[in-house]
Enzyme design. Structure first.
Site, mmCIF file in Angstrom:
data_model
loop_
_atom_site.group_PDB
_atom_site.id
_atom_site.type_symbol
_atom_site.label_atom_id
_atom_site.label_comp_id
_atom_site.label_asym_id
_atom_site.label_seq_id
_atom_site.Cartn_x
_atom_site.Cartn_y
_atom_site.Cartn_z
ATOM 1 N N ARG D 265 -3.940 -12.260 29.333
ATOM 2 C CA ARG D 265 -4.634 -13.542 29.192
ATOM 3 C C ARG D 265 -5.850 -13.312 28.297
ATOM 4 O O ARG D 265 -6.838 -12.729 28.740
ATOM 5 C CB ARG D 265 -5.072 -14.007 30.588
ATOM 6 C CG ARG D 265 -5.549 -15.432 30.675
ATOM 7 C CD ARG D 265 -6.207 -15.682 32.019
ATOM 8 N NE ARG D 265 -7.567 -15.195 32.015
ATOM 9 C CZ ARG D 265 -8.237 -14.740 33.079
ATOM 10 N NH1 ARG D 265 -7.658 -14.678 34.260
ATOM 11 N NH2 ARG D 265 -9.479 -14.327 32.958
ATOM 12 N N HIS D 269 -9.633 -17.766 32.561
ATOM 13 C CA HIS D 269 -8.614 -18.309 33.450
ATOM 14 C C HIS D 269 -8.435 -19.808 33.225
ATOM 15 O O HIS D 269 -7.318 -20.309 33.161
ATOM 16 C CB HIS D 269 -8.993 -18.054 34.916
ATOM 17 C CG HIS D 269 -8.119 -18.791 35.867
ATOM 18 N ND1 HIS D 269 -6.828 -18.412 36.114
ATOM 19 C CD2 HIS D 269 -8.326 -19.908 36.588
ATOM 20 C CE1 HIS D 269 -6.273 -19.260 36.968
ATOM 21 N NE2 HIS D 269 -7.163 -20.169 37.269
ATOM 22 N N TYR D 278 -16.288 -10.242 34.894
ATOM 23 C CA TYR D 278 -15.477 -9.272 35.633
ATOM 24 C C TYR D 278 -14.552 -8.411 34.787
ATOM 25 O O TYR D 278 -14.027 -7.434 35.256
ATOM 26 C CB TYR D 278 -14.638 -9.999 36.699
ATOM 27 C CG TYR D 278 -13.803 -11.157 36.148
ATOM 28 C CD1 TYR D 278 -12.614 -10.913 35.467
ATOM 29 C CD2 TYR D 278 -14.211 -12.482 36.306
ATOM 30 C CE1 TYR D 278 -11.857 -11.955 34.967
ATOM 31 C CE2 TYR D 278 -13.462 -13.537 35.798
ATOM 32 C CZ TYR D 278 -12.285 -13.267 35.134
ATOM 33 O OH TYR D 278 -11.541 -14.300 34.631
HETATM 34 C C1 TPP Z 1 -2.308 -21.316 47.015
HETATM 35 C C2 TPP Z 1 -3.391 -21.192 46.000
HETATM 36 N N1 TPP Z 1 -4.410 -20.361 46.229
HETATM 37 C C3 TPP Z 1 -5.423 -20.242 45.343
HETATM 38 C C4 TPP Z 1 -5.425 -20.948 44.184
HETATM 39 C C5 TPP Z 1 -6.575 -20.817 43.178
HETATM 40 N N2 TPP Z 1 -6.069 -20.162 41.965
HETATM 41 C C6 TPP Z 1 -5.666 -20.872 40.911
HETATM 42 S S1 TPP Z 1 -5.007 -19.915 39.725
HETATM 43 C C7 TPP Z 1 -5.294 -18.505 40.601
HETATM 44 C C8 TPP Z 1 -4.888 -17.179 40.040
HETATM 45 C C9 TPP Z 1 -3.444 -17.152 39.628
HETATM 46 O O1 TPP Z 1 -3.118 -15.922 39.061
HETATM 47 P P1 TPP Z 1 -1.704 -15.631 38.443
HETATM 48 O O2 TPP Z 1 -0.638 -16.025 39.398
HETATM 49 O O3 TPP Z 1 -1.695 -14.237 37.961
HETATM 50 O O4 TPP Z 1 -1.563 -16.646 37.224
HETATM 51 P P2 TPP Z 1 -2.463 -16.709 35.907
HETATM 52 O O5 TPP Z 1 -3.578 -17.660 36.208
HETATM 53 O O6 TPP Z 1 -2.934 -15.330 35.604
HETATM 54 O O7 TPP Z 1 -1.551 -17.249 34.867
HETATM 55 C C10 TPP Z 1 -5.902 -18.801 41.814
HETATM 56 C C11 TPP Z 1 -6.305 -17.816 42.819
HETATM 57 C C12 TPP Z 1 -4.333 -21.823 43.992
HETATM 58 N N3 TPP Z 1 -4.237 -22.575 42.892
HETATM 59 N N4 TPP Z 1 -3.340 -21.921 44.902
#
Ligand code: TPP
Ligand code: TPP
Ligand code: MG
Ligand code: MG
Lengths: 379, 324, 324, 379
Positions: D265, D269, D278
């Site tokens: 990425r 985010h 971080y």
């Molecule tokens: C059930 C849930 N818990 C927490 C979140 C908050 N949240 C949104 S994106 C994210 C990280 C997701 O990481 P990843 O699956 O690696 O996808 P990326 O954003 O890196 O594409 C979090 C913790 C959420 N959307 N849904």
């Protein structure tokens, strides 16, 4: 169904390098007294189960879950624990409760849900909870205990305690959310946890192949970067050994282990179940031949650890203890209506005080509620 | 005393209680180095180390399940759920396990822990960063549910919650995380659970509310005052166990009740307030019990400002009650 | 017409609708060869093959998640949750996904499916085989919640639910699965959603209830009649969307309301009934609105008979209302 | 952090048997026009992302999630789909939407949540839903779509349709309950599903090593008895190839595949995030050198598929399309207040009719509610 894989840890049926059967070597750390103790625990478990199923059939208790055929999984593993370790069982490990020092009487009170049941008749039979033995409250929802055990292990590590947690569950439970989360958290934090899956090859009427497409349960450990071990679950010595090794690794800071104990559920899923509806008889017969008590007995005989007198004493004292406990439990009344309202919170809040007062007033005015004689589990 | 926002008060409460009680452990998604997406846990890892404040894998059921195991063992876990909308994967662990542990084990095992989570709308977070799920938890015996509406209460209630012997859901109204400041004591202090606060005294109508709706109601009360209506506002602070007495006392005085919440109306927490009053104080009532609530739809994005109860809608209800 | 139990009526409804509509697929734990632990799905696999009625791995979130994917695609899945107490691992899929799919996608995707699950106490099932979780779902916009109380309604409501365009939680009162029989038509027929039924006409007090509590209330009504009180019973059948009109009409007639449910009282579905009446019909009320409900504790085992509302407790409330 | 494993499928950087770099061979099924089309889709995605981030910074839209650096994962995989396949994306696959035929205008309306947004402004930006393209409504809760995709695939099989479903998620999502359940159900039923994990090595501020202790994501497939494939996620041709192969297997009845696309990425985010809090800068720099658009361009140049004129046309038409779409979207008002109440159910029930009427009456009497100017995500 699931074939016995080559890499199945076995003590009672060792194979030499050439695949021929070899001499049985008692695992390091075990001795005559300990083997006899494990034998006794398995017999006690069997007697408790036998009797409890009869009590259920007679309508004297409401429900029961037998563990017949799986005694070695529970006893062999729990016997490897020390008295600081925590145990998160499912409903099919009465042998583990006995192994960590719970009394038959305490368990039978729970089956009756009477006023001497430490859990105050709050849950169905077999949902034990014993704080003193760190034997955590059995839950009906499948899998929930798995991740909780990891929390305890993480706390043990934070507290630098030389102790671990172990959690028990079935093959069906590997499909649950909490299996995934529990193993993942444990591996990430290198928590000192042992995941003991009693793979009895059925989840009520669903065979293992409908639960997962993986060849074994043990292989699932790879997804989490932790070791997965497969052990003959009807071999109490092998289960003890695998658990002891996993425990040593956990204490050494090397993290969790998934142990798959391959076994079979000889009886029905529970007193409500009729396995003849779904289960091929041949499978049952094959597994009946691997009875964990009989197998250990055979070894003990050959090793001079077993005599007729020993057998007699073990069986009779188990029966006597169960009998006495049943007899006593049946003299104890149900918990008082007022106990409905305690233990929701540490301190009873006003709305529960009010509900309690109103109920007791109604009971005083009109007599208590009647037990529904038609109610039986499940309808 | 320091002047703090509600968010700073939460952070201060965590810092002070972690100093005070080494059983307290904080964890959740992004709570460590990142200090939480709202920064409520900022600085905790630095001050107390990675064993006492740490990040977790992305699994709310894991976060809560692990917290339960820690609590059973004797720690005081304070897990964070990043947004209340994401608490549902952990619903089973909360309602089937944490809430029932003490009861089902006859008191053998107990589960003192505080689940902190930001909730509520007003931040343009749409569907899944705006919900007010208190009703689900208030219907679950064994849980306590706490919602502060001021910085002072936030810190004091948080500390009381962490010291409580039972599992507490601590809902933080994120819309007002940074909106106002208040003097907040340094060091640990308690605001007792189960006690409401009279946010504004009045004699014509009682408004029962909590969280971010308190300030909305205060605004409405001012507008009402301008029109000659004297509104009393009961800020519940703890939703379960409820301070029934405070509500009944106020309604006995005013004879009129408006319940205000952000969550959808149907089968909601606000309905319980109506039901209690309709059972226990109906003889005092001079008007129907009115509710101002979110509509019975999922939480929208573009029309958030239309969806959420505002001072206008509260005022309209107050007027209806007074003019009945 | 065949005389059937409620359980047989459910089974018959499934058989007939599967014949009628080849989009209908049934699945869940032990629903295949075993026919379900209560036998509600007995014979379906045999009659319609393993593609239309099959067992699943032990994961409720999987069962519901898969059902959603099938519904989006155009099937009519009818997943079974073995006991309502085990629905919570699927809570996220139900409340965050199924319920919100139509709304959040602006109607692009829809989620017609029926989650069948036995609920309620009275079978000595203790903590986790007895709960009545309707409140959690009634507070969730986008869901419908249906509870039959008779064999005839069970089949007709089930068929209407499966034909409905939205996700329906179909709660089956397992305590009365086999307790009474009734004539039930062969073939498909509908009992409309959203319409209550007057289970007993009366003029002194209205009881609003549903599910297994209907027969308890009927018993109480007889006892009340013996004491000269004429009770009207509104059997809701659909909890969401609610037939408000039926309730308000009855209360306007009787001026007294008792709400009866098995679930714990606090923040429950019954509270919503009180709240609606306290808002819309307070001028008719001659007595407080009373609720008879499960106590605000987890569901017990040994003392189930004390916990559950019985005719005595209902009668006591009726008397209190009449004598107010 | 995660090293590039040996078994990483790559087309743009092929290794000979001796580990030396070899000649690039276009995967079977691809040709010049298709490669150019994928290039265009990646550029469009990048332009859309770039502009949307700016709109967010300018306060013209409320929120955005960029996919910069990950375009190859979405485009390469979605380009392998046919027009009966179903797509269950996460929020980070705008490239997949474009690849399956969604218009930039439709997406930009969604970012504005205006009256022409097909989802009627119901969700935050990037939570697209397009029925016509079988591009299922993006959900914020992580992981939920994974198991839903399996349901669709099971239905496709029941209906004997020659089609599959694909679902996208991140490395963080592999910790979710639904990852476990989805993969398990798919394997048990041999559902024609592709699980595409864009392993960008971060879940907001949490690095992969805090998410799992396994060496790779692909190895997790073993737990379910399904193939796991690891592919260079910044190599659009390799992603296309891996997806096409998995799709062929699925259609042949051989069941699901887990594809781990290793990527990074590059941006934050989301528009609410500040990765400098971080994330080590060196990691970013390493990965910036592997930009998927630049890498494909280099190959296309060498293969005679790229000219300056082509580049100019691709970039400018993308920019023009985005500009025109933004311009139009800004002329469209918000949805009417009355739309708050539609689509909760197929038919509006009485209580919603009542709420709608009451709101509209209030608006008429007192004017509409005001937008809170202080509201910004997250506060
Ligand atoms: C059930 C849930 N818990 C927490 C979140 C908050 N949240 C949104 S994106 C994210 C990280 C997701 O990481 P990843 O699956 O690696 O996808 P990326 O954003 O890196 O594409 C979090 C913790 C959420 N959307 N849904
Ligand atoms: C969450 C949940 N779903 C369903 C059930 C009903 N149920 C009780 S035991 C069981 C099967 C468990 O199988 P397994 O994990 O293999 O354990 P075993 O009974 O074979 O020891 C099921 C489906 C339950 N208790 N909890
Ligand atoms: Mg099993
Ligand atoms: Mg990621």
């Amino acid at each position: 169904m699931t074939p016995m894989a080559e890499d199945l840890l076995s003590v009672l049926e060792p194979k030499s390098a050439k695949g021929k059967s070899a001499k049985i070597a008692l695992p390091k750390g075990l001795d005559r007294a300990k083997v006899q103790r494990m034998y006794r625990l398995m017999v006690q478990t069997r007697q408790l189960d036998d009797r409890a199923m009869k009590l259920q059939r007679q309508g004297r208790i409401g429900f029961y879950v037998p563990s017949i055929g799986q005694e070695a999984c529970a006893v062999g593993s729990a016997f490897a624990l020390s008295d600081k370790d925590w145990c998160y069982p499912s409903y099919r490990e009465p042998g583990a409760a006995l192994a960590v020092g719970v009394s038959i009487q305490a368990m039978i009170h729970q089956l009756y849900g009477n006023a001497e049941d430490v859990t105050k008749g709050r849950q169905m039979p077999v949902h034990y909870a014993f704080r003193k033995q760190r034997y955590v409250s059995v839950s009906s929802p499948i899998g929930t205990q798995i991740v909780q055990a990891v929390g305890t292990a993480m706390a043990q590590r934070i507290r630098k305690e030389k102790a671990i947690s172990i959690t028990y569950f079935g093959d069906g439970a590997t499909s649950s959310n909490d299996f995934h989360t529990g193993l993942n958290f444990a591996a990430v934090y290198k928590a000192p946890t042992i995941f003991l899956c009693s793979n009895n090859q059925w989840a009520i009427s669903c065979p293992l192949g409908q639960q997962t497409a993986s060849d074994t349960i043990a292989v699932k450990a790879k997804a989490y970067g932790m070791p997965g071990v497969r052990v003959d679950g009807n071999d109490v010595l092998a289960v003890w050994q695998a658990t002891s090794e996993a425990r040593a690794r956990a204490l050494a800071g090397e993290g969790p282990t998934l142990i798959e104990a391959l076994t079979f559920r000889i009886g029905p899923h529970s007193s409500s179940d009729d396995p003849s509806r779904y289960r091929p008889n041949e499978q049952l017969e094959t597994w009946q031949k691997k009875d964990p008590i009989e197998r250990l007995k055979k070894f003990m005989k050959s090793a001079g650890m077993w005599t007729e007198a020993f057998e007699k004493e073990v069986v009779e004292s188990a029966i006597d203890e169960v009998n006495a406990a049943v007899k006593h439990a049946e003299t104890v009344p149900l918990p008082a209506s007022s106990t409905l309202f305690t233990d929701v919170y540490a301190t009873m809040p006003p709305h529960l005080v009010e509900q309690q007062e109103r109920l007791l007033a109604l009971e005083k005015a009109q007599g208590g509620a009647e037990i529904d004689k038609n109610a039986a589990f499940p309808l | 005393m320091t002047t703090m926002t509600l968010l700073q008060a939460v952070n201060s409460g965590l810092k002070d209680i972690m100093q005070d009680d080494d059983r307290v452990v904080v964890f959740g998604e992004d709570v460590g180095i990142n200090g939480g997406v709202f920064r409520a846990t900022e600085g905790l890892t630095k001050q107390y180390g990675e064993e006492r404040c740490f990040d977790t894998p992305l699994a709310e059921s894991g976060i809560i399940g692990v917290a339960i195991g820690m609590a059973l063992y004797g720690m005081r876990p304070v897990p964070e759920i990043q947004f209340a909308d994401f608490i549902f994967p952990a619903f089973d662990q909360i309602v089937s396990e944490a809430a029932k542990m003490r009861y089902r084990s006859g008191g053998e095992f107990t589960c003192p822990m505080v689940i902190r989570t930001p909730y509520g709308g007003g931040i343009r977070g749409g569907h899944y960063h705006s919900q007010s799920p208190e009703a689900y938890f208030c219907h679950t015996p064994g849980l306590k549910v706490v919602v502060p509406s001021t910085p002072y209460d936030a810190k004091g209630l948080l500390i009381s919650s962490i010291r409580d012997e039972d599992p507490v859901l601590f809902l933080e109204p994120k819309r007002i995380y940074r909106s106002t400041k208040q003097d907040v004591p340094e060091g640990v202090y308690e605001v007792p659970l189960g006690k409401a606060r009279i946010a504004r005294a009045g004699k014509d109508v009682t408004i029962v509310t909590f969280g971010a709706m308190v300030s909305i109601c205060e605004k409405a009360a001012e507008d009402a005052a301008a029109k000659g209506m004297d509104v009393e506002i009961v800020d519940l602070r703890t939703l379960l166990p409820l301070d029934e007495e405070a509500i009944l006392t106020s309604v006995a005085k005013t004879g009129r009740l408006v319940v205000v919440q952000e969550a959808p109306r149907f089968c909601s927490f606000g309905g319980e307030i109506s039901a209690i009053v309709a059972e226990k104080a109906i003889e005092y009532l001079q008007a129907p019990i009115l509710r101002v609530a979110g509509f019975d739809t999922p939480f929208p994005y573009s029309l958030e400002h239309v969806y959420m109860p505002d001072a206008k809608r509260v005022l309209a209800a107050v007027e209806r009650a007074v003019n009945f």
